[in-house]
Design a protein around this motif. Structure first.
Motif, mmCIF file in Angstrom:
data_model
loop_
_atom_site.group_PDB
_atom_site.id
_atom_site.type_symbol
_atom_site.label_atom_id
_atom_site.label_comp_id
_atom_site.label_asym_id
_atom_site.label_seq_id
_atom_site.Cartn_x
_atom_site.Cartn_y
_atom_site.Cartn_z
ATOM 1 N N PRO A 115 0.831 -1.211 0.000
ATOM 2 C CA PRO A 115 0.000 0.000 0.000
ATOM 3 C C PRO A 115 0.863 1.258 0.000
ATOM 4 O O PRO A 115 1.900 1.320 0.673
ATOM 5 N N VAL A 116 0.420 2.261 -0.746
ATOM 6 C CA VAL A 116 1.085 3.561 -0.794
ATOM 7 C C VAL A 116 0.004 4.639 -0.768
ATOM 8 O O VAL A 116 -0.943 4.592 -1.557
ATOM 9 N N ALA A 117 0.125 5.600 0.122
ATOM 10 C CA ALA A 117 -0.827 6.703 0.169
ATOM 11 C C ALA A 117 -0.753 7.498 -1.125
ATOM 12 O O ALA A 117 0.339 7.715 -1.675
ATOM 13 N N GLN A 118 -1.885 7.955 -1.616
ATOM 14 C CA GLN A 118 -1.909 8.690 -2.875
ATOM 15 C C GLN A 118 -0.993 9.909 -2.827
ATOM 16 O O GLN A 118 -0.293 10.208 -3.804
ATOM 17 N N ALA A 119 -0.968 10.624 -1.711
ATOM 18 C CA ALA A 119 -0.142 11.826 -1.595
ATOM 19 C C ALA A 119 1.348 11.517 -1.721
ATOM 20 O O ALA A 119 2.145 12.395 -2.049
ATOM 21 N N GLU A 120 1.721 10.271 -1.442
ATOM 22 C CA GLU A 120 3.133 9.878 -1.483
ATOM 23 C C GLU A 120 3.523 9.195 -2.788
ATOM 24 O O GLU A 120 4.705 8.960 -3.042
ATOM 25 N N LEU A 121 2.535 8.865 -3.622
ATOM 26 C CA LEU A 121 2.830 8.136 -4.852
ATOM 27 C C LEU A 121 3.076 9.120 -5.998
ATOM 28 O O LEU A 121 2.227 9.359 -6.851
ATOM 29 N N THR A 122 4.269 9.689 -6.009
ATOM 30 C CA THR A 122 4.669 10.575 -7.089
ATOM 31 C C THR A 122 5.020 9.748 -8.321
ATOM 32 O O THR A 122 5.293 8.540 -8.221
ATOM 33 N N PRO A 123 5.033 10.338 -9.509
ATOM 34 C CA PRO A 123 5.452 9.594 -10.694
ATOM 35 C C PRO A 123 6.844 8.979 -10.532
ATOM 36 O O PRO A 123 7.074 7.836 -10.949
ATOM 37 N N ALA A 124 7.764 9.721 -9.921
ATOM 38 C CA ALA A 124 9.120 9.193 -9.748
ATOM 39 C C ALA A 124 9.124 7.968 -8.837
ATOM 40 O O ALA A 124 9.817 6.970 -9.108
ATOM 41 N N ARG A 125 8.357 8.026 -7.754
ATOM 42 C CA ARG A 125 8.320 6.874 -6.847
ATOM 43 C C ARG A 125 7.675 5.669 -7.519
ATOM 44 O O ARG A 125 8.151 4.537 -7.361
ATOM 45 N N ALA B 74 7.573 4.971 -10.743
ATOM 46 C CA ALA B 74 8.505 4.442 -11.742
ATOM 47 C C ALA B 74 9.601 3.613 -11.084
ATOM 48 O O ALA B 74 9.945 2.517 -11.552
ATOM 49 N N GLU B 75 10.142 4.114 -9.974
ATOM 50 C CA GLU B 75 11.201 3.389 -9.279
ATOM 51 C C GLU B 75 10.688 2.063 -8.716
ATOM 52 O O GLU B 75 11.340 1.016 -8.862
ATOM 53 N N THR B 76 9.510 2.085 -8.088
ATOM 54 C CA THR B 76 8.941 0.865 -7.501
ATOM 55 C C THR B 76 8.616 -0.157 -8.581
ATOM 56 O O THR B 76 8.904 -1.353 -8.428
ATOM 57 N N ALA C 140 9.939 -0.489 -11.615
ATOM 58 C CA ALA C 140 11.163 -1.052 -12.190
ATOM 59 C C ALA C 140 11.767 -2.099 -11.253
ATOM 60 O O ALA C 140 12.233 -3.162 -11.702
ATOM 61 N N GLN C 141 11.767 -1.822 -9.956
ATOM 62 C CA GLN C 141 12.303 -2.785 -8.993
ATOM 63 C C GLN C 141 11.521 -4.086 -9.029
ATOM 64 O O GLN C 141 12.105 -5.184 -9.040
ATOM 65 N N LEU C 142 10.200 -3.996 -9.050
ATOM 66 C CA LEU C 142 9.382 -5.212 -9.051
ATOM 67 C C LEU C 142 9.514 -5.972 -10.368
ATOM 68 O O LEU C 142 9.510 -7.209 -10.377
ATOM 69 N N MET C 143 9.644 -5.265 -11.470
ATOM 70 C CA MET C 143 9.838 -5.940 -12.748
ATOM 71 C C MET C 143 11.142 -6.730 -12.760
ATOM 72 O O MET C 143 11.243 -7.765 -13.438
ATOM 73 N N ASP C 144 12.123 -6.271 -12.005
ATOM 74 C CA ASP C 144 13.431 -6.936 -11.958
ATOM 75 C C ASP C 144 13.519 -8.006 -10.880
ATOM 76 O O ASP C 144 14.554 -8.660 -10.746
ATOM 77 N N GLU C 145 12.436 -8.183 -10.086
ATOM 78 C CA GLU C 145 12.453 -9.162 -8.987
ATOM 79 C C GLU C 145 11.254 -10.095 -9.086
ATOM 80 O O GLU C 145 10.342 -10.053 -8.249
#
Length: 375
Positions: A309-319, A321-323, A325-330
């Motif tokens: 879970p991620v709060a909407q206010a904390e889910l920036t495009p950069a975050r 994208a980073e999350t 990419a990490q999951l796609m690689d794991e």
């Protein structure tokens, strides 16, 4: 003709889908099942599986001014009279409500008419309409363990789980296959009846931040509001993302089963279906939900290890994208989360709730049912 059971539900998929599931099971057991709601019941692409749909007037609390309160009271009162007339005609053995203000007139009418009533609460925290009714019903059926029905009438509580449609049970049989390096990565994003616009605005920007290799790997299926479709499609095409977009997918269960990762809100039925099918998810609770029920729903899968879970206010495009990419690689991390999500799924919920309905029709209550006297 069999005995009649009246089901009532609000107009959202989160209310109607479990109502449909229960109706199909009760009809299979030989009951005549009617639905009372406030609008068309087929707007999600599924026909109500019971006998007849009755439109009953209702109203949501829209303000605290004397005029607004009088308008709400008038419409709820008129709906209650309509529901009383329906009850006199159909003579139901029980009335089962699935939440939302449209359930108030039929459930209150059932109380006035002396018909046994069951209130089903899908979320981890009880909604306001259900809190208004809980003191007057015979049994409160909780969809998510830990639900707050106990704050109203704990002696009436029975944990049944949330009934899911046959399509979800069929999708449960598809095993999760984690993506291998370089293979197509199937990403499913949907916003439900509320909050799809946030994804339409955030996701294209986020996916544009991925490197070329990750973008080529993505196969995106995404729900977007009709007025946003063209803009989202153009933005995704400009960054080379393969995407299937629609305002609504009638085969959502199959699409969840086909996904490597799901990104969605954490409405009760989304959380329930992810658990039954067993798929990993990034959950973004709708921040304007009353009583923050979606945040509590998300915690069910988080505790099991099946979602992030991620709060909407904390889910920036950069975050995002980073999350992503990490999951796609794991892939092993995704597979572990899929297993964890599946561990909390309750595919037998519709059977248990139908058993409870029959138990109440015979004059039973929550205490007797919990003792196992539900045969």
């Amino acid at each position: 003709m069999g005995e009649t059971i009246l089901i009532t539900a609000g107009g959202t998929g989160g209310h109607l889908f479990p109502a449909y599931a229960l109706a199909a099971e009760l009809e299979r057991r030989g009951y005549d099942v009617d639905l009372a709601t406030d609008e068309r019941a087929d707007k999600y692409g599924e026909r109500f599986p019971g006998r007849e749909v009755h439109v009953i007037q209702s109203e949501t609390l829209r303000g605290r001014s004397p005029l607004a309160l009088m308008r709400t009271a008038f419409r709820l009162g008129r709906g209650t009279l309509q529901a009383l007339s329906l009850i006199r005609r159909t003579k139901p053995k029980a009335i089962i409500g699935f939440g939302g203000y449209p359930t108030f007139p039929p459930m209150f009418a059932g109380f006035l008419a002396g018909v046994p009533t069951i209130l089903h609460e899908a979320n981890a925290v009880m909604g306001r309409a259900n809190r208004m009714l809980a003191g007057r019903v015979k049994v409160v059926a909780l969809g998510l363990s830990g639900g707050s029905g106990g704050t109203v009438a704990p002696e009436k509580n029975v944990i049944t789980g949330n009934p899911v449609r046959p399509a979800v049970l069929a999708a449960m049989g598809k095993a999760y296959a984690a993506p291998k390096a370089g293979e197509e990565f199937r990403l499913l994003i949907f916003g439900g009846s509320q909050g799809a616009r946030f994804f339409s605005e955030m996701v294209p920007e986020a996916l544009g931040m991925l490197d070329d290799a990750h973008r080529r790997q993505l196969a995106l299926t995404m729900q977007a509001r009709a007025e946003d479709l063209e803009n989202v499609r153009d933005r995704l095409a400009s960054i080379g993302i393969k995407a299937e977009l629609a305002p609504f997918f009638t085969d959502m269960a199959e699409r969840i089963a086909d996904a490597h990762l799901v990104v969605c809100r954490s409405g009760a039925m989304s959380v329930t279906e992810l658990g039954v099918i067993g798929r990993p998810a990034i959950l973004v609770p709708f921040p304007h939900a009353l009583d923050h029920d979606q945040a509590l729903n998300a915690s069910v899968l988080k505790k099991a290890g099946g979602a992030w879970p991620v709060a909407q206010a904390e889910l920036t495009p950069a975050r995002f994208a980073e999350t992503l990419a990490q999951l796609m690689d794991e892939p092993e991390r995704l597979a572990k989360a899929a297993d964890a999500a599946g561990s909390v799924g309750e595919p037998g919920a519709v059977i248990r709730l139908a058993d409870l309905a029959e138990h109440v029709c015979r004059g039973g209550d929550a205490k007797d049912f919990d003792k196992g006297d539900n045969s």
